[in-house]
Design a protein around this motif. Structure first.
Motif, PDB file in Angstrom:
ATOM      1  N   MET A  84     -17.723 -34.103  -2.867  1.00 52.11           N
ATOM      2  CA  MET A  84     -18.337 -34.553  -1.613  1.00 52.11           C
ATOM      3  C   MET A  84     -17.935 -35.989  -1.318  1.00 52.11           C
ATOM      4  SD  MET A  84     -20.873 -36.610  -0.280  1.00 52.11           S
ATOM      5  CE  MET A  84     -22.162 -36.931  -1.466  1.00 52.11           C
TER       6      MET A  84
ATOM      7  N   GLY B 230     -22.627 -34.399   3.630  1.00 54.61           N
ATOM      8  CA  GLY B 230     -23.188 -35.144   2.498  1.00 54.61           C
ATOM      9  C   GLY B 230     -24.333 -36.058   2.874  1.00 54.61           C
ATOM     10  N   GLU B 231     -25.239 -35.548   3.702  1.00 59.76           N
ATOM     11  CA  GLU B 231     -26.308 -36.393   4.245  1.00 59.76           C
ATOM     12  C   GLU B 231     -27.254 -36.987   3.208  1.00 59.76           C
ATOM     13  OE1 GLU B 231     -28.133 -34.150   7.400  1.00 59.76           O
ATOM     14  OE2 GLU B 231     -26.279 -34.299   8.560  1.00 59.76           O
ATOM     15  N   CYS B 232     -27.487 -36.292   2.111  1.00 53.04           N
ATOM     16  CA  CYS B 232     -28.437 -36.831   1.127  1.00 53.04           C
ATOM     17  C   CYS B 232     -27.744 -37.762   0.131  1.00 53.04           C
ATOM     18  CB  CYS B 232     -29.162 -35.705   0.395  1.00 53.04           C
ATOM     19  SG  CYS B 232     -28.143 -34.839  -0.816  1.00 53.04           S
ATOM     20  N   GLY B 233     -26.456 -37.956   0.302  1.00 52.61           N
ATOM     21  CA  GLY B 233     -25.749 -38.878  -0.587  1.00 52.61           C
ATOM     22  C   GLY B 233     -25.445 -38.300  -1.958  1.00 52.61           C
ATOM     23  N   GLY B 234     -25.567 -36.985  -2.097  1.00 56.83           N
ATOM     24  CA  GLY B 234     -25.187 -36.362  -3.364  1.00 56.83           C
ATOM     25  C   GLY B 234     -26.348 -36.007  -4.267  1.00 56.83           C
TER      26      GLY B 234
ATOM     27  N   CYS C  39     -28.191 -33.325  -4.097  1.00 55.51           N
ATOM     28  CA  CYS C  39     -28.419 -31.881  -4.146  1.00 55.51           C
ATOM     29  C   CYS C  39     -29.649 -31.486  -3.328  1.00 55.51           C
ATOM     30  CB  CYS C  39     -28.570 -31.409  -5.595  1.00 55.51           C
ATOM     31  SG  CYS C  39     -28.325 -29.644  -5.810  1.00 55.51           S
ATOM     32  N   SER C  40     -29.947 -32.210  -2.260  1.00 59.45           N
ATOM     33  CA  SER C  40     -31.166 -31.902  -1.526  1.00 59.45           C
ATOM     34  C   SER C  40     -30.968 -31.705  -0.025  1.00 59.45           C
ATOM     35  CB  SER C  40     -32.215 -32.991  -1.776  1.00 59.45           C
ATOM     36  OG  SER C  40     -31.734 -34.226  -1.323  1.00 59.45           O
ATOM     37  N   CYS C  41     -29.722 -31.720   0.478  1.00 58.70           N
ATOM     38  CA  CYS C  41     -29.547 -31.528   1.925  1.00 58.70           C
ATOM     39  C   CYS C  41     -28.747 -30.267   2.247  1.00 58.70           C
ATOM     40  CB  CYS C  41     -28.882 -32.744   2.563  1.00 58.70           C
ATOM     41  SG  CYS C  41     -27.137 -32.931   2.123  1.00 58.70           S
ATOM     42  N   GLY C  42     -27.856 -29.871   1.373  1.00 59.73           N
ATOM     43  CA  GLY C  42     -27.042 -28.679   1.609  1.00 59.73           C
ATOM     44  C   GLY C  42     -25.935 -28.870   2.629  1.00 59.73           C
TER      45      GLY C  42
ATOM     46  N   CYS D 271     -23.117 -30.309   2.198  1.00 62.06           N
ATOM     47  CA  CYS D 271     -21.800 -30.453   1.561  1.00 62.06           C
ATOM     48  C   CYS D 271     -21.346 -29.086   1.051  1.00 62.06           C
ATOM     49  CB  CYS D 271     -21.874 -31.465   0.425  1.00 62.06           C
ATOM     50  SG  CYS D 271     -22.958 -30.941  -0.909  1.00 62.06           S
TER      51      CYS D 271
ATOM     52  N   LEU E   3     -22.108 -26.598  -3.827  1.00 62.49           N
ATOM     53  CA  LEU E   3     -22.349 -27.855  -3.131  1.00 62.49           C
ATOM     54  C   LEU E   3     -21.335 -28.857  -3.674  1.00 62.49           C
ATOM     55  CD1 LEU E   3     -26.249 -27.874  -3.096  1.00 62.49           C
ATOM     56  CD2 LEU E   3     -24.688 -27.296  -1.228  1.00 62.49           C
TER      57      LEU E   3
ATOM     58  N   CYS F 263     -21.209 -31.933  -3.734  1.00 63.91           N
ATOM     59  CA  CYS F 263     -21.697 -33.121  -4.466  1.00 63.91           C
ATOM     60  C   CYS F 263     -21.969 -32.791  -5.922  1.00 63.91           C
ATOM     61  CB  CYS F 263     -22.941 -33.701  -3.801  1.00 63.91           C
ATOM     62  SG  CYS F 263     -24.403 -32.652  -3.891  1.00 63.91           S
TER      63      CYS F 263
HETATM   64  S1  FES Z   1     -24.680 -34.134  -0.401  1.00 62.46           S
HETATM   65 FE1  FES Z   1     -26.647 -33.325  -0.049  1.00 62.46          FE
HETATM   66  S2  FES Z   1     -26.624 -31.507  -1.198  1.00 62.46           S
HETATM   67 FE2  FES Z   1     -24.672 -32.328  -1.537  1.00 62.46          FE
END
Ligand code: FES
Length: 106
Positions: free
Chosen positions: A25, A38-42, A44-47, A49, A84, A86
């Motif tokens: 990501m 990559g909205e949550c910055g990696g 694993c909480s936005c989906g 990516c 994902l 990230c």
């Molecule tokens: S960047 Fe948010 S889940 Fe991968």
């Protein structure tokens, strides 16, 4: 330095060299590749990516962990090859890895 192929939904290929240790990501975002947000910055909480790993690479990229699986279950376009980005760390043995982006990030 491993070279990774990111393929857009319309078939446009972006091949970039990525230092090992970065996530798929982060590498996409740093290289301005469209289709991975990559909205949550990696974390694993936005989906946003979501990518599909080419089937012949799945054994090397491995299985999603439980947290990633739960996130993937929320994505309507996810399939058996979904991951994902990230949660995949670039390593030297991923030289040549191919991933595809979905039509939309959810
Ligand atoms: S960047 Fe948010 S889940 Fe991968």
């Amino acid at each position: 330095v491993p070279s990774i192929k990111y393929i857009e939904f319309d078939g446009t290929v972006h091949e970039v060299e990525v230092k090992s240790g970065y996530s798929l990501m982060v590498a996409a975002v740093q290289n301005g590749i469209p289709g991975i947000d990559g909205e949550c910055g990696g974390k694993c909480s936005c989906g946003t990516c979501h990518i599909y790993v080419a089937p012949n690479w799945q054994s090397l990229t491995g299985e999603p962990n439980n947290m990633e699986k739960k996130m993937l279950e929320l994505i309507p376009s996810a399939s058996e090859t979904s991951r994902l980005a990230c949660q995949i760390e670039i390593r030297n043995d991923l030289e040549g890895l191919e991933v595809r982006m979905p039509e939309y990030q959810f």
